[in-house]
Design a protein around this motif. Sequence first.
Motif, PDB file in Angstrom:
ATOM      1  N   ARG A  99      35.387  35.963  45.990  1.00 23.57           N
ATOM      2  CA  ARG A  99      35.154  37.406  45.840  1.00 23.57           C
ATOM      3  C   ARG A  99      36.212  38.076  44.960  1.00 23.57           C
ATOM      4  NH1 ARG A  99      32.915  37.235  51.270  1.00 23.57           N
ATOM      5  NH2 ARG A  99      30.767  37.982  51.183  1.00 23.57           N
ATOM      6  N   SER A 106      27.127  35.950  39.341  1.00 28.73           N
ATOM      7  CA  SER A 106      26.693  36.384  40.678  1.00 28.73           C
ATOM      8  C   SER A 106      25.599  35.527  41.293  1.00 28.73           C
ATOM      9  CB  SER A 106      26.221  37.844  40.623  1.00 28.73           C
ATOM     10  OG  SER A 106      27.246  38.691  40.174  1.00 28.73           O
ATOM     11  N   ARG A 134      24.440  35.234  45.411  1.00 29.28           N
ATOM     12  CA  ARG A 134      24.717  36.411  46.237  1.00 29.28           C
ATOM     13  C   ARG A 134      23.411  37.156  46.539  1.00 29.28           C
ATOM     14  NH1 ARG A 134      30.133  36.771  46.637  1.00 29.28           N
ATOM     15  NH2 ARG A 134      31.342  35.779  44.975  1.00 29.28           N
ATOM     16  N   SER A 135      23.378  37.826  47.686  1.00 34.85           N
ATOM     17  CA  SER A 135      22.184  38.586  48.057  1.00 34.85           C
ATOM     18  C   SER A 135      22.137  39.896  47.280  1.00 34.85           C
ATOM     19  CB  SER A 135      22.185  38.883  49.557  1.00 34.85           C
ATOM     20  OG  SER A 135      23.211  39.823  49.875  1.00 34.85           O
ATOM     21  N   ARG A 171      21.837  42.837  48.541  1.00 35.21           N
ATOM     22  CA  ARG A 171      22.707  43.815  49.224  1.00 35.21           C
ATOM     23  C   ARG A 171      24.171  43.590  48.850  1.00 35.21           C
ATOM     24  NH1 ARG A 171      21.004  42.963  53.968  1.00 35.21           N
ATOM     25  NH2 ARG A 171      19.447  44.627  53.882  1.00 35.21           N
ATOM     26  N   GLU A 172      24.604  42.347  48.870  1.00 37.02           N
ATOM     27  CA  GLU A 172      25.985  42.036  48.501  1.00 37.02           C
ATOM     28  C   GLU A 172      26.246  42.398  47.051  1.00 37.02           C
ATOM     29  OE1 GLU A 172      29.121  38.269  48.756  1.00 37.02           O
ATOM     30  OE2 GLU A 172      26.967  37.899  48.808  1.00 37.02           O
ATOM     31  N   GLY A 229      29.004  45.065  45.810  1.00 33.15           N
ATOM     32  CA  GLY A 229      30.071  44.578  44.948  1.00 33.15           C
ATOM     33  C   GLY A 229      30.025  45.108  43.542  1.00 33.15           C
TER      34      GLY A 229
END
Length: 561
Positions: A104, A374, A377-378, A380-381, A385
């Motif tokens: 992250r 990315s 990654r979901s 939402r994430e 982010g």
Amino acid sequence: MSSKPPLMELPIATADHGFYSGFSISVAVVSKIIIAALVIWAIVFPEQAGRILNAINSFILSHTAYWYIGIVALFVLTCSILAVIPATGKLKLGLEGDEPEFARFSWFAMMFGAAIGVGMLTWAVAEPVYHFQNNPDVIAGTATGSSQDNVINAYKWSYLHWGVQAWGCYCLTGMAMAFFSYRRGLPLTVRSSLTPIFGKALSGTLGNLIDIVAVVATILGVAQALGFGVEQFVAGMTRIGIGGLTDADTGAANTLGVLVSIFIIMAASTASALSGVGKGIKLLSNLNLILSFFLLGFFLLFGSTFFGLEALFMGTLEYLINLPTMLFQVFRSDGVEGSVASELANWQSAWSVFYWAWWVAFAPFVGLFLARISKGRSIREFVIGAMIMPSIMCFIWFSFAGGTAIDLTLNGDAGDAIFSVPDGDKIFAMVIYMLGDHWGWFMSVLVVVLLLTYLVTTADSAVLIVNTINAAGDEGPKARPHIYFWGIALGAVVAALLIAGGPGGGLKAIQTAMVIGAFPFSIVMVLQCVSLVKAAWSDTKRSKAGIQSTTDVAVDVISAE
């Protein structure tokens, strides 16, 4: 609901031999011709180029307020809704077993450094200072410029331009490209994000046109950021004792200053781009985020800490309260020169509409870069982010850097030492005032180094992304010769427009070209909204019905070696 799997193949014709082996000749060659023509035109016929570009620029800024205000609001709402809805928010930008390639910290560092770092170093001080002196509340007579009652307003309007609206543009385009590349197995290009609307037609001329628009917008959007950066880099070099780089009358970078700066920046960025995302770009991104935290820590400890905290919390609260209105508010001129309505409309064209055009022009570059880093990654994430966290980071920077400048002028004895210098020089003037000549010199050196890392990160990321679009989504080793070309081309665009515009007028020339280049891509982004919503919603329905919604073939992420 769709009763069959989505489109998972989008062949793009590429050359199989020669210099353009692996590249879409239509996209690569036409893009190069357009950029080369702009550079030659600006250098050979500067007056004609300036006159025509300014006329187009003025028309766009004065007639597209409704369009830009409306579409940026659409982007923010689209990203937010997709993240909040449970069914779409949990959809992964990849296959079920895919895990994020980067931790992250590195993910955020690359995203922040490439997307906004250069502009932030200039505007974190300059914009709060400007809006402290004048903003719509001052124009409307509800606040007094350069006074205590206008401090929170200065932050409300600064946050408007560097908050969720800016990052919503990047988030939308990045999410759209990641979704269709890593879930569908389609090429990592802009055209792939429109397959739910145009389907297989994107393999041909229509898809080529979309990618060309994205390349041109990227080069001009990044040129805008580099233009600000070059001016600030020259100001910093002058502050640390390297003379002969500025014009004696205006204080702006002269031809020598422009050429020296461009050479340093583009040489370093091209070398970094050749090493790929996983090496040079990652290393530089981590470095500039660490240096950013160090500089921010300096303002927290030695700047106007309590003033900055008040600006952060009260300014953010004021921003959030007024965000629903500011998202959709369009100031309309009454045609009377000097009237409040006309002044408000002029302010919005010069600031908000210009910024939205800049963020749109930046979106294909930042969006594809965000998509590139990315995978796994979901949704939402990704939205948290790529839209929420960077906005908060910008708010913190603006509060403590800009807040220190305002407090030193309003409540200290800085006088005009900070406010009177050019925008790019304000941060240097402030640290020298705070620390004195000796320690101020050392801090100025650190700011110059930080600025250089941001400039290199932005430029090398842009070169890699443009190359990826031209190569039909492939960024493999065969891209190496073209990385050299786009490194030179990007530097040439910035240098040509800065030099052609003359001392003090070069940035205006770049801004004009950028606004014009952004408009076609703004239409593409609206189509991305429709495409992404349609695809995400259809995938949730397919999953419930047991219908395939993702590719069977794992999509590899390749770093140029």
